[in-house]
Write a protein that holds these residues in place. Structure first.
Motif, PDB file in Angstrom:
ATOM      1  N   THR A  63       0.811  -1.212   0.000  1.00  0.00           N
ATOM      2  CA  THR A  63       0.000   0.000   0.000  1.00  0.00           C
ATOM      3  C   THR A  63       0.846   1.265   0.000  1.00  0.00           C
ATOM      4  N   LEU A  64       1.830   1.297   0.892  1.00  0.00           N
ATOM      5  CA  LEU A  64       2.628   2.513   1.046  1.00  0.00           C
ATOM      6  C   LEU A  64       3.758   2.589   0.047  1.00  0.00           C
ATOM      7  N   VAL A  65       4.504   1.510  -0.111  1.00  0.00           N
ATOM      8  CA  VAL A  65       5.694   1.530  -0.954  1.00  0.00           C
ATOM      9  C   VAL A  65       5.337   1.474  -2.428  1.00  0.00           C
ATOM     10  N   ASP A  66       4.468   0.538  -2.804  1.00  0.00           N
ATOM     11  CA  ASP A  66       4.142   0.389  -4.214  1.00  0.00           C
ATOM     12  C   ASP A  66       3.297   1.527  -4.740  1.00  0.00           C
ATOM     13  N   ALA A  67       2.665   2.282  -3.837  1.00  0.00           N
ATOM     14  CA  ALA A  67       1.894   3.441  -4.287  1.00  0.00           C
ATOM     15  C   ALA A  67       2.815   4.592  -4.671  1.00  0.00           C
ATOM     16  N   LEU A  68       4.056   4.539  -4.239  1.00  0.00           N
ATOM     17  CA  LEU A  68       5.028   5.593  -4.501  1.00  0.00           C
ATOM     18  C   LEU A  68       6.271   4.992  -5.145  1.00  0.00           C
ATOM     19  N   PRO A  69       7.106   5.802  -5.785  1.00  0.00           N
ATOM     20  CA  PRO A  69       8.366   5.280  -6.331  1.00  0.00           C
ATOM     21  C   PRO A  69       9.254   4.733  -5.218  1.00  0.00           C
ATOM     22  N   HIS A  70      10.026   3.724  -5.545  1.00  0.00           N
ATOM     23  CA  HIS A  70      10.923   3.130  -4.544  1.00  0.00           C
ATOM     24  C   HIS A  70      12.113   4.039  -4.249  1.00  0.00           C
ATOM     25  N   ILE A  71      12.510   4.839  -5.225  1.00  0.00           N
ATOM     26  CA  ILE A  71      13.652   5.757  -5.057  1.00  0.00           C
ATOM     27  C   ILE A  71      13.298   7.098  -5.694  1.00  0.00           C
ATOM     28  N   SER A  72      13.619   8.170  -4.995  1.00  0.00           N
ATOM     29  CA  SER A  72      13.414   9.518  -5.528  1.00  0.00           C
ATOM     30  C   SER A  72      14.758  10.230  -5.614  1.00  0.00           C
ATOM     31  N   ILE A  73      15.101  10.680  -6.814  1.00  0.00           N
ATOM     32  CA  ILE A  73      16.341  11.427  -7.042  1.00  0.00           C
ATOM     33  C   ILE A  73      15.955  12.886  -7.240  1.00  0.00           C
ATOM     34  N   THR A  74      16.354  13.745  -6.326  1.00  0.00           N
ATOM     35  CA  THR A  74      15.994  15.163  -6.403  1.00  0.00           C
ATOM     36  C   THR A  74      17.175  15.975  -6.922  1.00  0.00           C
ATOM     37  N   ASP A  75      16.899  17.244  -7.211  1.00  0.00           N
ATOM     38  CA  ASP A  75      17.967  18.107  -7.726  1.00  0.00           C
ATOM     39  C   ASP A  75      18.834  18.683  -6.621  1.00  0.00           C
ATOM     40  N   GLU A  76      18.589  18.249  -5.391  1.00  0.00           N
ATOM     41  CA  GLU A  76      19.433  18.684  -4.274  1.00  0.00           C
ATOM     42  C   GLU A  76      20.728  17.881  -4.273  1.00  0.00           C
ATOM     43  N   THR A  77      21.853  18.579  -4.197  1.00  0.00           N
ATOM     44  CA  THR A  77      23.142  17.902  -4.233  1.00  0.00           C
ATOM     45  C   THR A  77      23.433  17.211  -2.893  1.00  0.00           C
ATOM     46  N   ARG A  78      24.265  16.180  -2.954  1.00  0.00           N
ATOM     47  CA  ARG A  78      24.595  15.421  -1.744  1.00  0.00           C
ATOM     48  C   ARG A  78      25.413  16.265  -0.773  1.00  0.00           C
ATOM     49  N   GLU A  79      26.249  17.140  -1.302  1.00  0.00           N
ATOM     50  CA  GLU A  79      27.062  18.026  -0.481  1.00  0.00           C
ATOM     51  C   GLU A  79      26.576  19.458  -0.675  1.00  0.00           C
ATOM     52  N   PRO A  80      26.625  20.289   0.369  1.00  0.00           N
ATOM     53  CA  PRO A  80      26.173  21.684   0.227  1.00  0.00           C
ATOM     54  C   PRO A  80      27.028  22.450  -0.773  1.00  0.00           C
ATOM     55  N   THR A 132      12.156  -0.130  -8.474  1.00  0.00           N
ATOM     56  CA  THR A 132      13.080  -1.246  -8.627  1.00  0.00           C
ATOM     57  C   THR A 132      12.324  -2.564  -8.740  1.00  0.00           C
ATOM     58  N   ALA A 133      12.998  -3.550  -9.324  1.00  0.00           N
ATOM     59  CA  ALA A 133      12.389  -4.876  -9.450  1.00  0.00           C
ATOM     60  C   ALA A 133      12.167  -5.505  -8.083  1.00  0.00           C
ATOM     61  N   ASP A 134      13.097  -5.292  -7.161  1.00  0.00           N
ATOM     62  CA  ASP A 134      12.969  -5.798  -5.796  1.00  0.00           C
ATOM     63  C   ASP A 134      13.004  -4.609  -4.842  1.00  0.00           C
ATOM     64  N   PRO A 135      11.886  -4.296  -4.176  1.00  0.00           N
ATOM     65  CA  PRO A 135      11.862  -3.123  -3.284  1.00  0.00           C
ATOM     66  C   PRO A 135      12.886  -3.199  -2.156  1.00  0.00           C
ATOM     67  N   LEU A 136      13.262  -4.404  -1.736  1.00  0.00           N
ATOM     68  CA  LEU A 136      14.201  -4.538  -0.623  1.00  0.00           C
ATOM     69  C   LEU A 136      15.618  -4.120  -1.006  1.00  0.00           C
ATOM     70  N   TRP A 180      21.835   0.165 -15.977  1.00  0.00           N
ATOM     71  CA  TRP A 180      22.169  -0.809 -14.926  1.00  0.00           C
ATOM     72  C   TRP A 180      21.123  -0.927 -13.818  1.00  0.00           C
ATOM     73  N   VAL A 181      20.262   0.065 -13.664  1.00  0.00           N
ATOM     74  CA  VAL A 181      19.248  -0.011 -12.595  1.00  0.00           C
ATOM     75  C   VAL A 181      18.195  -1.053 -12.974  1.00  0.00           C
ATOM     76  N   PRO A 182      17.965  -2.061 -12.117  1.00  0.00           N
ATOM     77  CA  PRO A 182      16.949  -3.076 -12.408  1.00  0.00           C
ATOM     78  C   PRO A 182      15.551  -2.566 -12.091  1.00  0.00           C
ATOM     79  N   GLY A 183      14.953  -1.879 -13.038  1.00  0.00           N
ATOM     80  CA  GLY A 183      13.625  -1.334 -12.802  1.00  0.00           C
ATOM     81  C   GLY A 183      13.289  -0.273 -13.831  1.00  0.00           C
ATOM     82  N   ALA A 184      12.326   0.564 -13.503  1.00  0.00           N
ATOM     83  CA  ALA A 184      11.849   1.603 -14.413  1.00  0.00           C
ATOM     84  C   ALA A 184      12.135   2.982 -13.834  1.00  0.00           C
ATOM     85  N   LEU A 185      12.312   3.981 -14.720  1.00  0.00           N
ATOM     86  CA  LEU A 185      12.583   5.350 -14.315  1.00  0.00           C
ATOM     87  C   LEU A 185      11.678   6.292 -15.092  1.00  0.00           C
ATOM     88  N   THR A 186      11.369   7.422 -14.489  1.00  0.00           N
ATOM     89  CA  THR A 186      10.593   8.443 -15.177  1.00  0.00           C
ATOM     90  C   THR A 186      10.935   9.810 -14.605  1.00  0.00           C
TER      91      THR A 186
END
Length: 411
Positions: free
Chosen positions: A50-67, A237-241, A106-112
């Motif tokens: 319900t919670l995980v599959d309703a949303l993407p497993h990974i979110s990549i934002t435009d915020e950089t990892r370092e300030p 991802t193909a496997d949420p875990l 290389w990512v096992p899954g779908a992206l948008t």
């Protein structure tokens, strides 16, 4: 071996009442452990679905990892500066299509691609702040279950009108808006758009259904005053875990902040872990109590059969053989209780799954349960181990009996 089984069977059948009590203890322990495991894992899987599959497993934002570093620090690395404003950076992910193509290799899954925005929604004299998410209807179904959550319209309905929007059903009900209603969106950057409601959705999460609207990518880009901007890439991802490991690798490759669903729902996952620890503690306590019944009957048999043990040892039975007799008795009790516990556990699980209830916090009316061979195998293994441990100590004491002392009447 046949003789050992015959003697063990005779011992436990002669004390049928105590044997029945010991077996019922194991049955109760195994049955409740199967039921609780089915209930806990069922609710956990339902949570993920319900919670995980309703949303993407990974979110990549435009915020950089370092300030963003201070401009002066880049020119003078030996000096340390404070209070300077970092260089203004254009929002959005650089070269989003190239980044998506690279990750797809290389990512096992779908992206948008997606655009996240905030806006004030105005309708019928009411102003509400909502999250506006720009999506591509052609690829959104690959990363979320939004298409299956539609109550009115479809994802392709976004192509029906200029500046079309899909509203959460709770948000639409709160506003009194319906399909084909026209409303106004005002972004934080001062852009005002007239949008047409073309559909409603229901995810089952109150916050999402009350504060979220979906539009086309270009509509969200217009609200942000950034044509061509993509400020989020969503991954399924193909496997949420495996989402956490993939998220870390994506962050290292792109340099952008990548958040997996495990990180986003860390508090809830911690609560599930705590709940599982509590469950196994309770089940362990039940099986521990059941093992005392096995210990009691085996200890009683060894005490009553002391003279018989002495006679057997005088006939040439070794300590190992005597010990095996009483260990087999414990094993029979544990195995019989485990097999009967399978039936009890299955019936209790079916009973829980058939119960209907209504709650204002969920749209479900049945308790989610999971039927798994693993639960039966684990409960059986614990029951047999606890029975063997409970039978080992009386068996060891019986094997140490000195036949000469017993036959002579010495104690």
């Amino acid at each position: 071996m046949k003789l050992i089984l015959t003697i063990a069977w005779t011992h436990i059948t002669r004390r049928a009442r105590q044997t029945l009590v010991a077996v019922l203890g194991v049955v109760t322990g195994v049955g409740f452990s199967i039921m609780m495991a089915a209930m806990m894992e069922g609710s956990q899987d339902d949570f993920i679905a319900t919670l995980v599959d309703a949303l993407p497993h990974i979110s990549i934002t435009d915020e950089t990892r370092e300030p963003t570093p201070q401009p002066a620090s880049l020119v003078y690395p030996a000096a340390e500066f404070h209070g300077l404003i970092p260089k203004v950076r254009r929002p959005g992910i650089k070269n989003p299509m190239a980044t998506i193509a690279s990750l797809k290799s290389w990512v096992p899954g779908a992206l948008t691609a997606s655009v996240q925005s905030k806006a004030v929604l105005r309708f019928a004299g009411r102003d509400l702040t909502i999250s506006v998410i720009g999506i591509d209807p052609r690829t959104e179904g690959n990363v979320s279950n939004l298409a299956t959550h539609m109550r009115q319209g479809t994802l392709k309905s976004l192509y029906r009108a200029s500046n079309a929007i899909l509203l959460g059903d709770r948000l639409a009900r709160k506003l009194g808006a319906r399909v084909n209603s026209n409303l106004t969106l005002v972004s934080a950057r001062g852009v005002t758009l007239t949008a047409t409601v073309v559909g409603t959705f229901h995810t089952g999460f109150r916050m999402t259904d009350e504060t979220t609207g979906y539009v086309l990518l270009r509509t969200a880009q217009t609200l942000e005053k950034q044509i061509g901007i993509i400020n989020e890439i969503r991954v399924r991802t193909a496997d949420p875990l495996n989402a956490r490991l993939i998220s870390e690798r994506i962050g290292e490759q792109t340099g952008y902040k990548s958040i997996s669903w495990q990180e986003a729902q860390e508090d809830l996952l911690s609560a599930i872990t705590l709940r599982n620890v509590l469950m196994y503690t309770i089940v362990g306590a039940i099986l521990l109590v059941a093992s005392f019944g096995t210990f009691n009957i085996v200890a009683t048999i060894t005490h009553e059969k002391t003279r018989d043990i002495a006679i057997l040892k005088s006939l040439g039975f070794r300590d190992r053989t005597i010990r095996s007799i009483f260990m087999v008795e414990a094993l029979i009790i544990g195995l019989t209780g485990a097999i009967l516990g399978w039936g009890l556990g299955y019936l209790m699980t079916r009973g829980l799954g058939s119960l209907e209830f209504k709650t204002p916090f969920s749209d479900q009316n049945h308790l989610p349960v999971l039927y798994s061979v693993k639960h039966y195998a684990l409960a059986t293994a614990v029951a047999l181990i606890s029975s063997l441990v409970a039978g080992y100590f009386p068996a060891r004491a019986a094997a140490r009996v000195n036949p000469v002392d017993i036959i002579r009447g010495a104690t």
